[in-house]
Design a protein around this motif. Structure first.
Motif, PDB file in Angstrom:
ATOM      1  N   LYS A  36       0.807  -1.232   0.000  1.00 12.51           N
ATOM      2  CA  LYS A  36       0.000   0.000   0.000  1.00 12.51           C
ATOM      3  C   LYS A  36       0.834   1.272   0.000  1.00 12.51           C
ATOM      4  O   LYS A  36       0.265   2.377  -0.080  1.00 12.51           O
ATOM      5  CB  LYS A  36      -0.991   0.036   1.182  1.00 12.51           C
ATOM      6  N   SER A  37       2.152   1.175   0.085  1.00  8.77           N
ATOM      7  CA  SER A  37       2.969   2.387   0.080  1.00  8.77           C
ATOM      8  C   SER A  37       3.202   2.877  -1.345  1.00  8.77           C
ATOM      9  O   SER A  37       3.153   2.097  -2.299  1.00  8.77           O
ATOM     10  CB  SER A  37       4.311   2.136   0.782  1.00  8.77           C
ATOM     11  N   GLU A  38       3.461   4.180  -1.482  1.00  6.22           N
ATOM     12  CA  GLU A  38       3.677   4.779  -2.790  1.00  6.22           C
ATOM     13  C   GLU A  38       5.128   4.566  -3.239  1.00  6.22           C
ATOM     14  O   GLU A  38       6.065   4.901  -2.510  1.00  6.22           O
ATOM     15  CB  GLU A  38       3.367   6.265  -2.757  1.00  6.22           C
ATOM     16  N   ILE A  39       5.288   4.028  -4.422  1.00 12.15           N
ATOM     17  CA  ILE A  39       6.612   3.858  -5.013  1.00 12.15           C
ATOM     18  C   ILE A  39       7.002   5.121  -5.778  1.00 12.15           C
ATOM     19  O   ILE A  39       8.156   5.556  -5.746  1.00 12.15           O
ATOM     20  CB  ILE A  39       6.633   2.624  -5.939  1.00 12.15           C
ATOM     21  N   ALA A  40       6.035   5.700  -6.454  1.00  7.98           N
ATOM     22  CA  ALA A  40       6.219   6.981  -7.152  1.00  7.98           C
ATOM     23  C   ALA A  40       4.888   7.716  -7.075  1.00  7.98           C
ATOM     24  O   ALA A  40       3.873   7.193  -7.529  1.00  7.98           O
ATOM     25  CB  ALA A  40       6.647   6.770  -8.596  1.00  7.98           C
ATOM     26  N   SER A  71      -4.744   1.511 -13.780  1.00 12.89           N
ATOM     27  CA  SER A  71      -4.552   1.378 -15.224  1.00 12.89           C
ATOM     28  C   SER A  71      -3.477   0.367 -15.608  1.00 12.89           C
ATOM     29  O   SER A  71      -3.244   0.153 -16.799  1.00 12.89           O
ATOM     30  CB  SER A  71      -4.220   2.737 -15.853  1.00 12.89           C
ATOM     31  N   ALA A  72      -2.829  -0.249 -14.620  1.00 13.70           N
ATOM     32  CA  ALA A  72      -1.830  -1.276 -14.934  1.00 13.70           C
ATOM     33  C   ALA A  72      -1.512  -2.074 -13.686  1.00 13.70           C
ATOM     34  O   ALA A  72      -1.571  -1.545 -12.564  1.00 13.70           O
ATOM     35  CB  ALA A  72      -0.554  -0.670 -15.503  1.00 13.70           C
ATOM     36  N   LEU A  73      -1.178  -3.340 -13.884  1.00  4.48           N
ATOM     37  CA  LEU A  73      -0.657  -4.179 -12.814  1.00  4.48           C
ATOM     38  C   LEU A  73       0.763  -4.562 -13.202  1.00  4.48           C
ATOM     39  O   LEU A  73       0.997  -5.107 -14.283  1.00  4.48           O
ATOM     40  CB  LEU A  73      -1.518  -5.435 -12.645  1.00  4.48           C
ATOM     41  N   HIS A  74       1.724  -4.233 -12.343  1.00  2.00           N
ATOM     42  CA  HIS A  74       3.134  -4.489 -12.630  1.00  2.00           C
ATOM     43  C   HIS A  74       3.623  -5.737 -11.918  1.00  2.00           C
ATOM     44  O   HIS A  74       3.250  -5.994 -10.758  1.00  2.00           O
ATOM     45  CB  HIS A  74       3.977  -3.291 -12.212  1.00  2.00           C
ATOM     46  N   ILE A  75       4.484  -6.495 -12.606  1.00  2.00           N
ATOM     47  CA  ILE A  75       5.041  -7.733 -12.085  1.00  2.00           C
ATOM     48  C   ILE A  75       6.569  -7.643 -12.164  1.00  2.00           C
ATOM     49  O   ILE A  75       7.099  -6.729 -12.795  1.00  2.00           O
ATOM     50  CB  ILE A  75       4.515  -8.954 -12.872  1.00  2.00           C
ATOM     51  N   PRO A  76       7.298  -8.552 -11.505  1.00  5.21           N
ATOM     52  CA  PRO A  76       8.761  -8.484 -11.528  1.00  5.21           C
ATOM     53  C   PRO A  76       9.322  -8.405 -12.956  1.00  5.21           C
ATOM     54  O   PRO A  76       8.887  -9.108 -13.858  1.00  5.21           O
ATOM     55  CB  PRO A  76       9.175  -9.785 -10.838  1.00  5.21           C
ATOM     56  N   GLY A  77      10.290  -7.489 -13.123  1.00  3.98           N
ATOM     57  CA  GLY A  77      10.888  -7.246 -14.429  1.00  3.98           C
ATOM     58  C   GLY A  77      10.326  -6.028 -15.128  1.00  3.98           C
ATOM     59  O   GLY A  77      10.879  -5.576 -16.131  1.00  3.98           O
ATOM     60  N   ASP A  78       9.234  -5.459 -14.582  1.00  2.56           N
ATOM     61  CA  ASP A  78       8.629  -4.262 -15.170  1.00  2.56           C
ATOM     62  C   ASP A  78       9.322  -3.005 -14.667  1.00  2.56           C
ATOM     63  O   ASP A  78       9.578  -2.857 -13.465  1.00  2.56           O
ATOM     64  CB  ASP A  78       7.144  -4.154 -14.787  1.00  2.56           C
ATOM     65  N   PHE A  79       9.588  -2.066 -15.584  1.00  2.00           N
ATOM     66  CA  PHE A  79       9.877  -0.687 -15.199  1.00  2.00           C
ATOM     67  C   PHE A  79       8.523  -0.038 -14.929  1.00  2.00           C
ATOM     68  O   PHE A  79       7.688   0.079 -15.836  1.00  2.00           O
ATOM     69  CB  PHE A  79      10.576   0.056 -16.335  1.00  2.00           C
ATOM     70  N   VAL A  80       8.290   0.378 -13.699  1.00  2.00           N
ATOM     71  CA  VAL A  80       6.960   0.896 -13.368  1.00  2.00           C
ATOM     72  C   VAL A  80       6.773   2.331 -13.819  1.00  2.00           C
ATOM     73  O   VAL A  80       5.632   2.815 -13.903  1.00  2.00           O
ATOM     74  CB  VAL A  80       6.677   0.773 -11.853  1.00  2.00           C
ATOM     75  N   ASP A  81       7.872   3.037 -14.099  1.00  2.00           N
ATOM     76  CA  ASP A  81       7.752   4.442 -14.508  1.00  2.00           C
ATOM     77  C   ASP A  81       8.895   4.838 -15.445  1.00  2.00           C
ATOM     78  O   ASP A  81       9.482   5.905 -15.283  1.00  2.00           O
ATOM     79  CB  ASP A  81       7.713   5.370 -13.293  1.00  2.00           C
ATOM     80  N   LEU A  82       9.170   3.993 -16.421  1.00  3.05           N
ATOM     81  CA  LEU A  82      10.252   4.312 -17.353  1.00  3.05           C
ATOM     82  C   LEU A  82       9.987   5.622 -18.078  1.00  3.05           C
ATOM     83  O   LEU A  82      10.921   6.342 -18.447  1.00  3.05           O
ATOM     84  CB  LEU A  82      10.433   3.172 -18.359  1.00  3.05           C
ATOM     85  N   ILE A  83       8.706   5.964 -18.259  1.00  2.25           N
ATOM     86  CA  ILE A  83       8.367   7.207 -18.960  1.00  2.25           C
ATOM     87  C   ILE A  83       8.885   8.441 -18.217  1.00  2.25           C
ATOM     88  O   ILE A  83       9.083   9.496 -18.816  1.00  2.25           O
ATOM     89  CB  ILE A  83       6.854   7.346 -19.187  1.00  2.25           C
ATOM     90  N   SER A  84       9.126   8.316 -16.907  1.00  5.27           N
ATOM     91  CA  SER A  84       9.610   9.482 -16.154  1.00  5.27           C
ATOM     92  C   SER A  84      11.030   9.869 -16.557  1.00  5.27           C
ATOM     93  O   SER A  84      11.480  10.966 -16.234  1.00  5.27           O
ATOM     94  CB  SER A  84       9.560   9.209 -14.644  1.00  5.27           C
ATOM     95  N   PHE A  85      11.725   8.985 -17.262  1.00  2.29           N
ATOM     96  CA  PHE A  85      13.053   9.314 -17.772  1.00  2.29           C
ATOM     97  C   PHE A  85      12.995  10.557 -18.651  1.00  2.29           C
ATOM     98  O   PHE A  85      13.868  11.422 -18.611  1.00  2.29           O
ATOM     99  CB  PHE A  85      13.604   8.112 -18.540  1.00  2.29           C
ATOM    100  N   LEU A  86      11.925  10.671 -19.429  1.00  2.00           N
ATOM    101  CA  LEU A  86      11.764  11.829 -20.311  1.00  2.00           C
ATOM    102  C   LEU A  86      10.710  12.810 -19.813  1.00  2.00           C
ATOM    103  O   LEU A  86      10.866  14.020 -19.955  1.00  2.00           O
ATOM    104  CB  LEU A  86      11.404  11.362 -21.728  1.00  2.00           C
ATOM    105  N   LEU A  87       9.631  12.316 -19.232  1.00  2.00           N
ATOM    106  CA  LEU A  87       8.534  13.200 -18.844  1.00  2.00           C
ATOM    107  C   LEU A  87       8.735  13.843 -17.475  1.00  2.00           C
ATOM    108  O   LEU A  87       8.129  14.864 -17.176  1.00  2.00           O
ATOM    109  CB  LEU A  87       7.208  12.432 -18.866  1.00  2.00           C
ATOM    110  N   LYS A  88       9.544  13.202 -16.622  1.00  2.00           N
ATOM    111  CA  LYS A  88       9.923  13.707 -15.298  1.00  2.00           C
ATOM    112  C   LYS A  88       8.757  13.771 -14.316  1.00  2.00           C
ATOM    113  O   LYS A  88       8.766  13.103 -13.293  1.00  2.00           O
ATOM    114  CB  LYS A  88      10.598  15.090 -15.401  1.00  2.00           C
ATOM    115  N   GLY A  93       0.232   7.714 -10.195  1.00  2.00           N
ATOM    116  CA  GLY A  93       1.019   7.180  -9.101  1.00  2.00           C
ATOM    117  C   GLY A  93       1.274   5.698  -9.295  1.00  2.00           C
ATOM    118  O   GLY A  93       0.582   5.026 -10.056  1.00  2.00           O
ATOM    119  N   VAL A  94       2.274   5.192  -8.605  1.00  2.00           N
ATOM    120  CA  VAL A  94       2.568   3.758  -8.580  1.00  2.00           C
ATOM    121  C   VAL A  94       2.656   3.334  -7.123  1.00  2.00           C
ATOM    122  O   VAL A  94       3.377   3.950  -6.339  1.00  2.00           O
ATOM    123  CB  VAL A  94       3.884   3.429  -9.311  1.00  2.00           C
TER     124      VAL A  94
END
Length: 240
Positions: A36-40, A71-88, A93-94
């Protein structure tokens, strides 16, 4: 144990020893998150992207009235916020669903990778494209499919993704998602989710025991969902 990101990327083409070493180096800083904690957090500026090493996480947006859409369920091996590399700045939230271990990959390191390793750059691009393709499937389901089809499709998708990382066996896999969370993802009330899952069980398509889902008739469930795994591009090969 295989590194989850290396395992995920090598499905799209073999990596060199140097590329593997680079991936290990940039993902060596690992932190833990409680359920339940926020990762991002939504609205925050990010200087690193998060790679899920262990556990399950969700992408979500909170509305002003307190409602939430997943809007998504993430599993091991997923980048949960790779888009933040460019969008910042995060426009969603994740959050951790279960205890999670997450590698913090500095954007400065990702920038250096894109400068020096074109194959890894294309591989990261592929990850974002598959993520977008998956989102399109979820949107299509929300707009055009029945509750029964949506839940069947979700279970088929999770089976494919879990099987691809070795976490599904004999058509069974762990799915630590509550019926309320399924409703938040599929635009349904908890009561509707419960009733629909009971229908799928009664028709002999699935069984469940605690967090474990067993697909009793995979072909029939796929037909019910109109599920075609092509959008996951699990075996898409990249050129050097």
């Amino acid at each position: 144990m295989s590194h989850p990101l290396i395992a995920a990327l090598e499905k799209h083409g073999p990596l060199t020893d140097e590329e593997k070493d680079v991936l290990r180096q940039i993902s060596s800083r690992v932190v833990s998150f409680a359920p339940k904690s926020e990762i991002a957090s939504e609205g925050t500026l990010q200087s690193e992207s998060k790679l899920l090493i262990e556990g399950f996480a969700i992408r979500h947006v909170h509305l002003e009235d307190g409602d939430r859409h997943i809007s998504a369920l993430h599993i091991p091996g997923d980048f949960v916020d790779l888009i933040s590399f460019l969008l910042k700045k995060m426009d969603h939230g994740v959050a951790a669903l279960t205890p999670c271990k997450v590698a913090l990959v500095a954007h400065s390191d990702l920038l250096e990778v894109t400068r020096r390793y074109p194959f890894l750059t294309r591989a990261f691009w592929l990850l974002t494209l598959v993520d977008a393709a998956t989102t399109r499937q979820w949107l299509t389901g929300l707009g055009r499919k029945s509750a029964r089809q949506r839940l069947a499709h979700f279970l088929c998708e999770m089976h494919c993704r879990m099987e691809a990382i070795g976490m599904a066996r004999d058509e069974s896999f762990e799915l630590p998602v509550t019926q309320e969370e399924l409703g938040d993802a599929q635009g349904l009330t908890t009561v509707h989710v419960n009733r629909t899952l009971q229908e799928l069980r009664a028709d002999g398509l699935i069984r469940s025991s605690g967090r474990t889902i067993v697909i009793s008739d995979l072909q029939a469930l796929r037909e019910e969902a109109e599920f075609d795994p092509a959008y996951l591009h699990l075996h898409q090969q990249l050129e050097r």
